[in-house]
Design an enzyme around this catalytic site. Structure first.
Site, short mmCIF file in Angstrom:
data_model
loop_
_atom_site.label_atom_id
_atom_site.label_comp_id
_atom_site.label_asym_id
_atom_site.label_seq_id
_atom_site.Cartn_x
_atom_site.Cartn_y
_atom_site.Cartn_z
N LYS A 23 0.84 -1.22 0.00
CA LYS A 23 0.00 0.00 0.00
C LYS A 23 0.86 1.26 0.00
CE LYS A 23 -2.73 0.95 3.75
NZ LYS A 23 -2.43 2.27 4.31
N SER A 24 1.86 1.31 0.89
CA SER A 24 2.71 2.51 0.98
C SER A 24 3.41 2.78 -0.35
CB SER A 24 3.77 2.32 2.07
OG SER A 24 3.18 2.22 3.33
N SER A 168 7.34 9.30 12.27
CA SER A 168 6.26 9.14 11.30
C SER A 168 6.78 9.27 9.88
CB SER A 168 5.17 10.20 11.53
OG SER A 168 4.34 10.29 10.39
N ASP A 316 1.93 -1.13 12.08
CA ASP A 316 0.62 -1.57 11.57
C ASP A 316 0.36 -3.05 11.87
OD1 ASP A 316 0.36 0.98 10.62
OD2 ASP A 316 1.09 0.50 8.61
N LYS A 343 -4.42 6.08 14.66
CA LYS A 343 -4.54 5.37 13.37
C LYS A 343 -6.02 5.40 12.94
CE LYS A 343 -0.17 4.47 13.19
NZ LYS A 343 0.69 5.15 12.22
N ARG A 347 -6.12 2.06 17.99
CA ARG A 347 -5.88 0.61 17.88
C ARG A 347 -5.50 -0.04 19.20
NH1 ARG A 347 -3.05 0.51 11.84
NH2 ARG A 347 -5.03 0.63 10.71
N ARG A 389 -7.31 -3.17 9.42
CA ARG A 389 -6.39 -4.09 10.12
C ARG A 389 -7.08 -4.79 11.29
NH1 ARG A 389 -2.31 -3.62 6.86
NH2 ARG A 389 -1.73 -1.53 6.17
O1 SPQ Z 1 -2.51 5.55 5.32
P1 SPQ Z 1 -2.94 5.25 6.72
O2 SPQ Z 1 -4.41 5.33 6.84
O3 SPQ Z 1 -2.23 6.10 7.74
O4 SPQ Z 1 -2.52 3.71 6.98
C1 SPQ Z 1 -1.77 3.01 7.99
C2 SPQ Z 1 -2.30 1.51 7.90
O5 SPQ Z 1 -2.53 0.84 8.89
O6 SPQ Z 1 -2.42 1.05 6.76
C3 SPQ Z 1 -1.91 3.57 9.40
F1 SPQ Z 1 -3.06 3.59 9.89
O7 SPQ Z 1 -0.38 2.90 7.65
C4 SPQ Z 1 0.55 4.00 7.70
C5 SPQ Z 1 1.61 3.69 8.75
O8 SPQ Z 1 1.06 3.50 10.02
C6 SPQ Z 1 1.19 4.11 6.33
C7 SPQ Z 1 2.47 4.87 6.34
C8 SPQ Z 1 3.07 5.31 5.05
O9 SPQ Z 1 2.71 4.77 3.99
O10 SPQ Z 1 3.94 6.21 5.09
C9 SPQ Z 1 3.16 5.16 7.51
C10 SPQ Z 1 2.66 4.82 8.84
O11 SPQ Z 1 2.05 5.96 9.43
P2 SPQ Z 1 2.90 7.06 10.23
O12 SPQ Z 1 1.84 7.94 10.86
O13 SPQ Z 1 3.68 6.32 11.23
O14 SPQ Z 1 3.71 7.81 9.29
#
Ligand code: SPQ
Length: 429
Positions: A23-24, A168, A316, A343, A347, A389
């Site tokens: 996804k990322s 983050s 995650d 999140k 969670r 999730r």
């Molecule tokens: O995109 P979203 O909704 O934030 O999705 C999540 C997930 O569980 O799929 C978090 F809820 O993943 C994030 C992850 O937790 C995806 C991500 C990224 O693609 O850069 C980074 C993480 O978040 P963060 O806040 O730590 O940067």
């Protein structure tokens, strides 16, 4: 909202699957395709709801994007090619879409408005809006810029040196995307290493980014060139089957083409810490994102402590780690994970609440949870609370339950794993 009745007390999971694209990386492939010059083609793209929201936002920004199943073609004309949208940009449920898009739009000299669903409306945006405002973008939102809808009028950015208050990848990525458009060199200092897909993408699209310890720097004014991206399978999706393979008695699973970026492999480290029978086979580290096949077999697990630098590498995966801990011998402690509270749901609360309903012995703490192992799970009605999730974790929990499990709001799973139930049924047979 609909519900689904899940099969319990199965004989084991067996066989092989290729989990869908990461996804990322899928989000970033569209974003970089849009801000680069030329035609980018992406294969094994994740056609989940979140990544489709990213595509739709860039189409509203005037970018030509064609999608056919898991193949995507993006015709980028650089940052300058993005046009003022005449509609609200709807990010749906996706935190990655809104936060990274803010970094891109902060540098564009036009007005845009970003909005999402009820869950997005509760997630903190100041962590991104504050540094972007320091760089020179005009940004506002509900409650002094904290929540959606967010409005941006960007342009004329100046580079900053910024110490991230939280680990983050989304904030880091937003600042790198703004930094690419700023005057000067932007430096970001992370408290702990987070997923580095954005840094890898900048290089893949011909740009330069330097890293020294926890510092990441990017110069403004770089021209990115279109690329060809083959998205690896999502380790965060694989995690549900890695856990199922380890805890459902008589299971043996092969997960093919899983992304093994070291900033994401915390789940494998935890499985190893817990004593799981897990093996990485056929690893390819030459591609821009490392991939490999993973073999997992049911075995006796022991409780563990998950904390510190490991947390961003598995943030995650904590819901499914909590489920594994209910079956392990002894106590598992998860700490330093306050980020779980912001999140798609809180969670910590949703995991504790829903697993308790099934009979787990689990307690919430201020920064994580404590789980006591070797509990027999019963059955009952549980809910994803609209969090993909949580929905997948509860579907795997149902395999261990003695009674029937009804999962409410199971459709949330399509955010990141649209064919989750097809794969699950394939492995049960
Ligand atoms: O995109 P979203 O909704 O934030 O999705 C999540 C997930 O569980 O799929 C978090 F809820 O993943 C994030 C992850 O937790 C995806 C991500 C990224 O693609 O850069 C980074 C993480 O978040 P963060 O806040 O730590 O940067």
């Amino acid at each position: 909202m609909t519900s689904i009745t899940l099969k319990s007390s199965i004989a084991g999971l067996n066989g092989e699957i290729s989990v869908p694209g990461d996804k990322s990386i899928s989000h970033r492939s569209v974003m970089f395709g849009a801000i680069a010059h030329g035609e980018t083609s992406v294969s094994n793209f994740l056609p989940g709801d979140d990544c489709l929201s990213t595509i739709s936002c860039f189409q509203k920004l005037g970018v030509k994007i064609e999608v056919e199943k898991d193949s995507v073609r993006i015709n980028g004309s650089g940052f300058e090619g993005l046009k003022e949208p005449n509609e609200i940009l709807d990010v749906g449920n996706s935190g990655t879409t809104i936060r990274l898009l803010m970094g891109i739009l902060a540098g564009r000299p036009f007005y845009s408005c970003l909005h999402g669903d009820a869950s997005i409306g509760k997630r903190p945006m100041t962590r991104v809006t504050k540094p972007l405002k320091q760089m020179g973008a005009a940004i506002d939102g509900r409650e002094t810029g904290q929540y959606t809808p967010i409005t941006i009028r960007g342009g004329n950015l100046t580079a900053i040196n910024y110490q991230l208050p939280v680990a983050s990848a989304q904030v880091k990525s937003a600042l790198l995307l703004a930094g690419l458009q700023a005057e000067g060199k932007t430096t970001i200092i992370e408290p702990q290493a987070t997923r580095d897909h954005t840094e890898r993408m900048i290089r893949k699209f011909g740009g330069e980014v330097s890293t020294a310890g926890r510092e990441i720097s990017v110069k403004g004014g770089q021209k990115l060139t279109a690329s060809v991206i083959n998205v690896p399978g999502d380790i965060s999706s694989a995690a549900f089957f890695l856990a199922a393979g380890a805890i459902v008695p008589n299971s043996k699973l092969l997960l093919k083409n899983v992304g093994l970026n070291p900033t994401r492999t915390g789940i494998i480290e935890v499985l190893q810490q817990m004593g799981a029978k897990i093996e990485i086979i056929k690893q390819d580290s030459n591609s821009f994102e490392p991939v490999g096949d993973i073999l997992v077999e049911a075995s006796k697990l022991t409780g563990t402590v998950v904390e510190g630098e490991l947390i961003p590498k598995l943030i995650d995966e904590i819901p499914i780690i909590a489920l594994m801990a209910t079956q392990a011998e002894g106590k598992t402690v998860i700490k330093d994970a306050e980020e779980l509270k912001v999140k798609e749901t809180n969670r910590i609360d949703t995991v504790v609440h829903e697993l308790s309903k099934l009979g787990a012995s689990i307690e919430a703490t201020t920064d994580g949870m404590v789980i006591y192992g070797q509990t027999k799970l019963g059955g009952g009605t549980v809910s994803s609370h609209g969090d993909h999730r949580i929905g997948m974790m509860l579907s795997i929990a149902a395999l261990l339950c003695q009674g029937e499990v009804i999962l409410e709001n199971h459709e949330a799973i399509s955010v990141s794993y649209p064919n989750f139930f097809t794969h699950l049924h394939h492995l049960i047979q």
